[in-house]
Design a protein around this motif. Structure first.
Motif, PDB file in Angstrom:
ATOM      1  N   GLN A   1     -32.697 -66.411 -27.342  1.00 49.07           N
ATOM      2  CA  GLN A   1     -33.683 -67.191 -26.613  1.00 49.07           C
ATOM      3  C   GLN A   1     -34.979 -66.462 -26.268  1.00 49.07           C
ATOM      4  N   THR A   2     -34.809 -65.256 -25.796  1.00 49.87           N
ATOM      5  CA  THR A   2     -35.986 -64.561 -25.289  1.00 49.87           C
ATOM      6  C   THR A   2     -36.669 -63.689 -26.328  1.00 49.87           C
ATOM      7  N   THR A   3     -36.102 -63.633 -27.518  1.00 54.70           N
ATOM      8  CA  THR A   3     -36.648 -62.721 -28.514  1.00 54.70           C
ATOM      9  C   THR A   3     -37.533 -63.457 -29.505  1.00 54.70           C
TER      10      THR A   3
ATOM     11  N   GLU B   1     -31.779 -60.968 -13.499  1.00 50.43           N
ATOM     12  CA  GLU B   1     -32.144 -62.232 -14.112  1.00 50.43           C
ATOM     13  C   GLU B   1     -33.128 -61.970 -15.237  1.00 50.43           C
ATOM     14  N   MET B   2     -32.952 -62.694 -16.320  1.00 46.35           N
ATOM     15  CA  MET B   2     -33.883 -62.554 -17.439  1.00 46.35           C
ATOM     16  C   MET B   2     -33.974 -63.911 -18.116  1.00 46.35           C
ATOM     17  N   ALA B   3     -35.122 -64.534 -18.007  1.00 44.63           N
ATOM     18  CA  ALA B   3     -35.255 -65.877 -18.565  1.00 44.63           C
ATOM     19  C   ALA B   3     -36.719 -66.184 -18.861  1.00 44.63           C
ATOM     20  N   PRO B   4     -36.952 -66.987 -19.893  1.00 41.38           N
ATOM     21  CA  PRO B   4     -38.324 -67.404 -20.190  1.00 41.38           C
ATOM     22  C   PRO B   4     -38.872 -68.214 -19.016  1.00 41.38           C
ATOM     23  N   ARG B   5     -40.128 -67.984 -18.649  1.00 38.84           N
ATOM     24  CA  ARG B   5     -40.694 -68.742 -17.530  1.00 38.84           C
ATOM     25  C   ARG B   5     -41.034 -70.160 -17.976  1.00 38.84           C
ATOM     26  N   GLU B   6     -40.608 -71.101 -17.177  1.00 42.90           N
ATOM     27  CA  GLU B   6     -40.833 -72.502 -17.523  1.00 42.90           C
ATOM     28  C   GLU B   6     -42.314 -72.807 -17.627  1.00 42.90           C
ATOM     29  N   GLY B   7     -42.677 -73.560 -18.633  1.00 45.35           N
ATOM     30  CA  GLY B   7     -44.067 -73.966 -18.783  1.00 45.35           C
ATOM     31  C   GLY B   7     -44.913 -72.942 -19.540  1.00 45.35           C
TER      32      GLY B   7
ATOM     33  N   VAL C   1     -41.549 -63.869 -20.326  1.00 47.13           N
ATOM     34  CA  VAL C   1     -40.165 -63.757 -19.860  1.00 47.13           C
ATOM     35  C   VAL C   1     -40.171 -63.021 -18.515  1.00 47.13           C
ATOM     36  N   ASP C   2     -39.504 -63.613 -17.535  1.00 45.62           N
ATOM     37  CA  ASP C   2     -39.372 -62.955 -16.231  1.00 45.62           C
ATOM     38  C   ASP C   2     -38.116 -62.097 -16.242  1.00 45.62           C
ATOM     39  N   ILE C   3     -38.267 -60.856 -15.819  1.00 48.25           N
ATOM     40  CA  ILE C   3     -37.105 -59.964 -15.799  1.00 48.25           C
ATOM     41  C   ILE C   3     -37.006 -59.290 -14.422  1.00 48.25           C
ATOM     42  N   TYR C   4     -35.891 -59.520 -13.766  1.00 47.69           N
ATOM     43  CA  TYR C   4     -35.653 -58.906 -12.459  1.00 47.69           C
ATOM     44  C   TYR C   4     -34.597 -57.829 -12.623  1.00 47.69           C
ATOM     45  N   VAL C   5     -34.967 -56.625 -12.254  1.00 40.89           N
ATOM     46  CA  VAL C   5     -34.114 -55.473 -12.526  1.00 40.89           C
ATOM     47  C   VAL C   5     -33.806 -54.729 -11.228  1.00 40.89           C
ATOM     48  N   SER C   6     -32.546 -54.302 -11.075  1.00 42.70           N
ATOM     49  CA  SER C   6     -32.204 -53.433  -9.944  1.00 42.70           C
ATOM     50  C   SER C   6     -31.863 -52.040 -10.452  1.00 42.70           C
ATOM     51  N   LEU C   7     -32.418 -51.053  -9.759  1.00 42.97           N
ATOM     52  CA  LEU C   7     -32.065 -49.667 -10.053  1.00 42.97           C
ATOM     53  C   LEU C   7     -31.194 -49.190  -8.900  1.00 42.97           C
ATOM     54  N   HIS C   8     -29.946 -48.841  -9.213  1.00 43.07           N
ATOM     55  CA  HIS C   8     -29.013 -48.460  -8.160  1.00 43.07           C
ATOM     56  C   HIS C   8     -28.892 -46.951  -8.081  1.00 43.07           C
ATOM     57  N   VAL C   9     -29.158 -46.416  -6.891  1.00 45.12           N
ATOM     58  CA  VAL C   9     -28.952 -44.985  -6.658  1.00 45.12           C
ATOM     59  C   VAL C   9     -27.918 -44.832  -5.551  1.00 45.12           C
ATOM     60  N   GLU C  10     -27.497 -43.592  -5.300  1.00 48.17           N
ATOM     61  CA  GLU C  10     -26.421 -43.400  -4.323  1.00 48.17           C
ATOM     62  C   GLU C  10     -26.920 -43.083  -2.922  1.00 48.17           C
ATOM     63  N   ARG C  11     -28.097 -42.433  -2.847  1.00 47.46           N
ATOM     64  CA  ARG C  11     -28.559 -41.963  -1.535  1.00 47.46           C
ATOM     65  C   ARG C  11     -30.035 -42.284  -1.343  1.00 47.46           C
ATOM     66  N   SER C  12     -30.444 -42.293  -0.083  1.00 47.27           N
ATOM     67  CA  SER C  12     -31.850 -42.628   0.174  1.00 47.27           C
ATOM     68  C   SER C  12     -32.790 -41.546  -0.374  1.00 47.27           C
ATOM     69  N   SER C  13     -32.299 -40.288  -0.445  1.00 46.16           N
ATOM     70  CA  SER C  13     -33.164 -39.242  -1.003  1.00 46.16           C
ATOM     71  C   SER C  13     -33.451 -39.537  -2.480  1.00 46.16           C
ATOM     72  N   GLN C  14     -32.445 -40.103  -3.145  1.00 50.56           N
ATOM     73  CA  GLN C  14     -32.648 -40.441  -4.564  1.00 50.56           C
ATOM     74  C   GLN C  14     -33.567 -41.640  -4.714  1.00 50.56           C
ATOM     75  N   LYS C  15     -33.458 -42.550  -3.771  1.00 56.04           N
ATOM     76  CA  LYS C  15     -34.341 -43.712  -3.787  1.00 56.04           C
ATOM     77  C   LYS C  15     -35.805 -43.249  -3.693  1.00 56.04           C
ATOM     78  N   ALA C  16     -36.009 -42.269  -2.813  1.00 60.16           N
ATOM     79  CA  ALA C  16     -37.362 -41.752  -2.633  1.00 60.16           C
ATOM     80  C   ALA C  16     -37.884 -41.113  -3.919  1.00 60.16           C
ATOM     81  N   ILE C  17     -36.999 -40.445  -4.634  1.00 57.74           N
ATOM     82  CA  ILE C  17     -37.413 -39.811  -5.904  1.00 57.74           C
ATOM     83  C   ILE C  17     -37.834 -40.870  -6.912  1.00 57.74           C
ATOM     84  N   VAL C  18     -37.029 -41.921  -7.014  1.00 57.20           N
ATOM     85  CA  VAL C  18     -37.311 -42.961  -8.014  1.00 57.20           C
ATOM     86  C   VAL C  18     -38.629 -43.674  -7.686  1.00 57.20           C
ATOM     87  N   ILE C  19     -38.828 -43.931  -6.394  1.00 56.17           N
ATOM     88  CA  ILE C  19     -40.024 -44.678  -6.002  1.00 56.17           C
ATOM     89  C   ILE C  19     -41.282 -43.806  -6.025  1.00 56.17           C
TER      90      ILE C  19
END
Ligand SMILES: Nc1nc2c(ncn2[C@@H]2O[C@H](COP(=O)(O)OP(=O)(O)OP(=O)(O)O)[C@@H](O)[C@H]2O)c(=O)[nH]1
Length: 302
Positions: free
Chosen positions: A43-45, A223-229, A234-252
Motif C-alpha cells: 500500500q505505502t510503497t 502507525e504507518m498509513a497513507p494520509r487521506e486525501g 505517508v504518515d509514520i509515527y515512531v517510538s524510540l524506546h530507551v531504558e533510562r532517562s539519561s539515555q533519553k537525553a542522549i537520543v534527544i
C-alpha cells in the motif's frame, strides 16, 4: 586499526536509460540467481523493488523509476517531478547507454535532466552490451559518454558475458552509506516494510552514540498509513524506546538537536524505500529495563 572490510553498507540504486538500454538484464545480472525479484507493491510503497544485491559487505536495493517524459502536458511535468524526487532519494544512479547504438537525443535529454540532480546524487555512466561490438567501438562509446555529462565513474559492462558486472557492483556499493542489512537474505517479500522503516530509524538514532546506547534502543512503528486525501504522503509515527532517562537525553540531544538530525537522516532513506513523501513523528519513551522484561520485549517486537 579500522578495516574497511568490516563496514557494512546499504542503500538504494536505480538505473535509467532509454528503452532497451539493458537495465533489466543488468539488474538481473547484478542480483544473480540467488535472489528472487519481487514486484510486490504494498500500500505505502510506490517504488517497485527490482532486485536486491546481497554481498557480505553490502546490500544494494535496486528500485524502479518511472520513465522520463518530454513534458508536453502538466501531467508529464508532474511525472517528471516524481522522477526527479526519486533520483534525489536514491544513493546512486546508473545511466545505461548501449554500446551498439549511437548516443542520441533521448540520451541527451536524460543527461540534461540527470545533471540537475548530479550534484546531490552520484551518477555512474554505464556502457552496456559490450559483447555486441568490437573493443575499439567500446572505447569510442566511452569517450562519447564522457562528453554527455559529468559522471562520477564510467564503466563498460556486458550482462550477457558478466563482463565487469562485479566491478559495477563495487562502484555502486561505494556510493551507498554505511548501514545494516535491510532485507534478510533470500527473503525479500516477507519482511514487512514497517520493520525496515524501524531499522532505518534505529540505525540513524545510534549513529555516533553506539557506545553509549549499545543495545538499549528499540524502535517500534506505532502507525504507518497513507494520509487521506493525499496521493503521495505517508504518515509514520515512531517510538524510540530507551531504558533510562539519561539515555533519553542522549537520543534527544541538547534542545532536541540530535533527534532532529535523526529524523532528517532517516527521512531520506525511508522516502527512498517507500517512494513517497513522509511525515515522520519521533517520540522517545522510557521502557524500564525492556531488555529483561518478556512482556515489554513482546510489545517491542522481539
Ligand atoms: N548481447 C547483449 N544483449 C543484451 C545485454 N543486456 C541486455 N541485452 C538485450 O537487450 C534487450 C533489452 O534489454 P532489457 O534489459 O530488457 O532493457 P531495458 O533497458 O530494461 O528495457 P526497458 O524495460 O524497455 O526500459 C534484450 O533483448 C536483452 O536480451 C548484454 O549485455 N548483451
Amino acid at each position: 586499526m579500522t578495516s574497511s572490510s568490516e563496514t557494512h553498507r546499504s542503500g538504494f540504486a536505480c538505473f535509467v536509460g532509454r528503452p532497451n538500454a539493458g537495465k533489466s538484464t543488468l539488474t538481473n545480472s547484478l542480483v544473480g540467481t540467488k535472489v528472487a525479484i519481487t514486484s510486490s507493491k504494498p500500500q505505502t510503497t510506490r517504488h517497485t523493488i527490482r532486485g536486491i544485491v546481497h554481498r557480505p559487505d553490502a546490500q544494494l536495493i535496486i528500485v524502479d523509476t518511472p520513465g522520463l517524459h518530454r513534458p508536453r502536458t502538466l501531467l508529464g511535468e508532474r511525472l517528471n517531478d516524481l522522477v526527479h524526487t526519486t533520483w534525489s532519494e536514491v544513493d546512486v544512479i546508473g545511466f545505461c547507454v548501449p554500446a551498439d547504438q549511437k548516443i542520441g537525443p533521448g540520451d541527451r535529454h536524460i543527461a540534461q535532466e540527470l545533471a540537475k540532480v548530479a550534484r546531490r546524487t552520484p551518477v555512474i555512466g554505464i556502457v552496456t552490451k559490450t559483447d555486441l561490438v568490437a573493443r575499439k567501438h567500446v572505447a569510442e562509446q566511452l569517450v562519447a559518454m564522457q562528453e554527455l555529462m559529468d559522471f562520477t565513474e564510467i564503466v563498460p559492462v556486458s550482462a550477457v558475458d558478466h563482463f565487469q558486472v562485479d566491478l559495477l557492483s563495487d562502484l555502486l556499493v561505494r556510493q551507498v552509506p554505511e548501514g545494516p542489512q535491510l532485507y534478510p537474505e533470500g527473503e525479500i517479500t516477507d519482511q514487512p516494510e514497517e520493520s525496515l522503516v524501524a531499522e532505518l530509524v534505529r540505525e540513524a538514532a545510534l549513529e555516533g552514540v553506539r557506545d553509549e546506547l549499545p543495545h538499549s534502543l528499540a524502535v517500534t512503528i506505532d502507525e504507518m498509513a497513507p494520509r487521506e486525501g493525499y496521493d503521495n504522503l505517508v504518515d509514520i509515527y515512531v517510538s524510540l524506546h530507551v531504558e533510562r532517562s539519561s539515555q533519553k537525553a542522549i537520543v534527544i540531544g541538547r534542545n532536541g538537536e540530535r533527534l532532529k538530525e535523526v529524523g532528517e537522516r532517516s527521512r531520506r532513506q525511508i522516502q527512498a524505500l517507500l517512494g513517497s513523501k513522509i511525515y515522520l513523528d519521533l517520540q522517545v519513551k522510557i521502557a524500564k529495563e525492556w531488555q529483561r522484561d518478556p512482556k515489554q520485549l513482546r510489545k517491542l517486537g522481539f
